[in-house]
Design a protein around this motif. Sequence first.
Motif, PDB file in Angstrom:
ATOM      1  N   GLY A  24      10.492  26.744 -41.599  1.00 23.92           N
ATOM      2  CA  GLY A  24      11.440  26.042 -42.447  1.00 23.92           C
ATOM      3  C   GLY A  24      12.476  25.236 -41.682  1.00 23.92           C
ATOM      4  N   GLU A  25      12.584  25.483 -40.375  1.00 24.79           N
ATOM      5  CA  GLU A  25      13.599  24.805 -39.573  1.00 24.79           C
ATOM      6  C   GLU A  25      13.132  23.389 -39.189  1.00 24.79           C
ATOM      7  N   THR A  26      14.057  22.449 -39.138  1.00 22.51           N
ATOM      8  CA  THR A  26      13.724  21.120 -38.622  1.00 22.51           C
ATOM      9  C   THR A  26      14.054  21.086 -37.134  1.00 22.51           C
ATOM     10  N   MET A  27      13.077  20.665 -36.336  1.00 23.53           N
ATOM     11  CA  MET A  27      13.232  20.775 -34.893  1.00 23.53           C
ATOM     12  C   MET A  27      12.758  19.521 -34.158  1.00 23.53           C
ATOM     13  N   LEU A  28      13.249  19.397 -32.924  1.00 24.35           N
ATOM     14  CA  LEU A  28      12.727  18.362 -32.028  1.00 24.35           C
ATOM     15  C   LEU A  28      11.703  19.020 -31.123  1.00 24.35           C
ATOM     16  N   VAL A  29      10.535  18.428 -31.022  1.00 25.57           N
ATOM     17  CA  VAL A  29       9.563  18.934 -30.053  1.00 25.57           C
ATOM     18  C   VAL A  29       9.146  17.769 -29.153  1.00 25.57           C
ATOM     19  N   SER A  30       8.945  18.086 -27.893  1.00 26.48           N
ATOM     20  CA  SER A  30       8.604  17.028 -26.951  1.00 26.48           C
ATOM     21  C   SER A  30       7.466  17.497 -26.060  1.00 26.48           C
ATOM     22  N   GLY A  31       6.493  16.637 -25.898  1.00 27.49           N
ATOM     23  CA  GLY A  31       5.351  16.995 -25.069  1.00 27.49           C
ATOM     24  C   GLY A  31       4.250  15.972 -25.238  1.00 27.49           C
ATOM     25  N   ARG A  32       3.071  16.311 -24.762  1.00 29.21           N
ATOM     26  CA  ARG A  32       1.962  15.375 -24.801  1.00 29.21           C
ATOM     27  C   ARG A  32       1.144  15.575 -26.072  1.00 29.21           C
TER      28      ARG A  32
END
Length: 702
Positions: free
Chosen positions: A122-130
């Motif tokens: 339910g959380e809004t998140m930033l994800v970074s990767g390939r």
Amino acid sequence: MRPTILDQLFAPVTALEGVGPRLAALLKTLLPPSGDIAEPRVRDLLFHLPSGVIDRRQRAEIATAPEGAIVTLTVRIDRHAPPARGAKGAPYRVFADDETGELALVYFRGERQWLEKLLPEGETMLVSGRIEWFNGRPQMVHPDFVCRLAEAETMPLVEPVYPMTAGLSPKVLRKAILSALSRLPELDEWIDQSVVARHKLPPFGEALARLHHPTDPQAAQPESATWRRLAYDEFLAGQLALALSRQRMTKARGRSLVGDGRLPRKIRAALPFSLTEAQKTAIAEIAEDMAAPDRMLRLLQGDVGSGKTMVALFAMAAAAESGAQSALLAPTEILARQHAATLEPLCAAVGLRLALLTGRDSGRARAEKLAALEAGEIDIVVGTHALFQDDVSYRDLALVVVDEQHRFGVHQRLALSRKGRAPDLLVMTATPIPRTLVLAAFGDMEVSRLHGKPPGRKPVTTVAVPDSRIGEIVGRIGAALSNGEKAYWICPLVEESEKSDLTAAENRFADLEGAFGPQVGLVHGRMSGEEKDAAMSAFKAGETRLIVATTVIEVGVDVPDASIIVIEHAERFGLAQLHQLRGRVGRGEKASSCVLLYRTPLGEVAKARIAVMRETEDGFRIAEEDLKLRGEGDLLGTKQSGIPGFRVARIDHHADLLEIARDDARMVLARDPDLKTPRGEALRTLLYLFGRDEAVRLLRSG
Ligand code: ADP
Ligand code: MG
């Protein structure tokens, strides 16, 4: 003494939190050795600069994110999908989405509790990767970073990437570097304010911080002001050290050595050949320097065999004419003997008294030589370090010739110079060094060059052939062999592994032996010295006529009647190496050829290299082109040449700064010869930082 402000930076890396002996050992393989200090220092970590950056500033949406790219996405965590019980090796998936689609965040051996805390549903998140696509769906395996939207600023948007070594993790390295950075003290500016302003250079500490903590990817480029600042520092340290030793050398006034030309005339008459134009020019340049009242400081460059020793003889003869002595310093016993053997007959013919003095001399014989030197009964002494031992004295040493100078430090040169009254100095090197690097390595020395091929060498025809036509080449080799010719066949290093390197050579040997029988030999790096010598002697004697070799033959083999060299996978060799290899042929009477066998498709750089090889045989041209194509890393014998390796400066990007650094260094010393002003003090710190503190000792002993 090293300024105490630098103590933190010169502490061993193990002084940093979290750096233990195991990590220190890894760092030791990664970081260049710091002069005579074996263990890597905190400073060495600071100078380990990024090779690039990962740019996470690219925001994307799931459906349109470019495959394979590193992106940062804003997503809502939808649901956790742990692997089914017993499904061994299956990953833990967390599904997340945005307006455009769904993305699987994939964790192998992910621990449920940890992941639920990291990525709450339910959380809004930033994800970074390939981003990758797997079975038609987008996924991100082990995202590099995840955080809540509210903590977005904790994510490093531009992340430096460092040159690595096996067994070291980027995170651990980065932590160590940042920890080193936190120990950087505030240092006074050592660069001239006008230079700082003109080139917009940030302060030293800030430059390091910006490189290790880039906020925009531009900062981590060699062209950036931050990088240029550090390159300038390194050049300035080098130029200042050189200028200091030059100052020491020229402080004492030289003298004018003028002869009547009688001896040079006699030598010329005694020579079995006539001097080349290049030799004549060099001899004249040197004579002019020696006749001038200032001390000579000249570099004589020329390929091995180009006739440098002959030029030196004329200089030494000129000194003898004025009644003074000369010393020729060689780095090894063998070279000293070789020089003496070359010079002895000529000296005898013209009445110059020559002696050889090396570590092997002892007892009475040595005592007699020393006495003769002191009495002025010897005109020219050739030798090794033995020439400047404490108990050696000269009646009047006026000229010092140093062969292969890079192997001698400033102090050794000075030690020998002190044996005379401000003797002239002639330095000889066989490495074709491009002009920019001459400045870097030697500072302000006058330069004479023996251009072109060594006397007696024939031109070599160079052709480039794709390896699809190898059969044709083998056929031609066969014809040449039955014509009585001799050939080299060079196999390259394969993927930097000595083992596969060997296999390639052994396979090629088997092929060629199959075709031509026992006249084929093999020599490679895994053989013992004796085995190599035996293989080469057999080739030299003609027992074998075709020798398959790995690059071990690059050094020091002379088989004058070998007239063909085939270089397989020529595209894998640097220009310098190709030049060295080709120099194996063209030494005798026969017309020679060099076949560059290459694998298609050729890259741009490889194409350019091959073109240069076909165009010229001039070592200097090739060295210049090499510098243009590859940077300084691969220069002809850079490693052996003693050209200072730079830690942060890159000649190919920063060469323009060298001259500015030279001028700056000169100006500083003109105003503050003992580095006593506040700026002088700051410059002493700089010398220590870049390991040029040998020069500080020159100041003290001054
Ligand atoms: P370097 O010191 O540059 O390696 P040397 O002076 O020892 O070269 O010369 C190499 C060889 O070439 C020596 O045998 C020398 O006698 C010979 N040589 C030197 N100058 C000439 C020349 N002008 N013509 C022919 N042979 C030469
Ligand atoms: Mg020589």
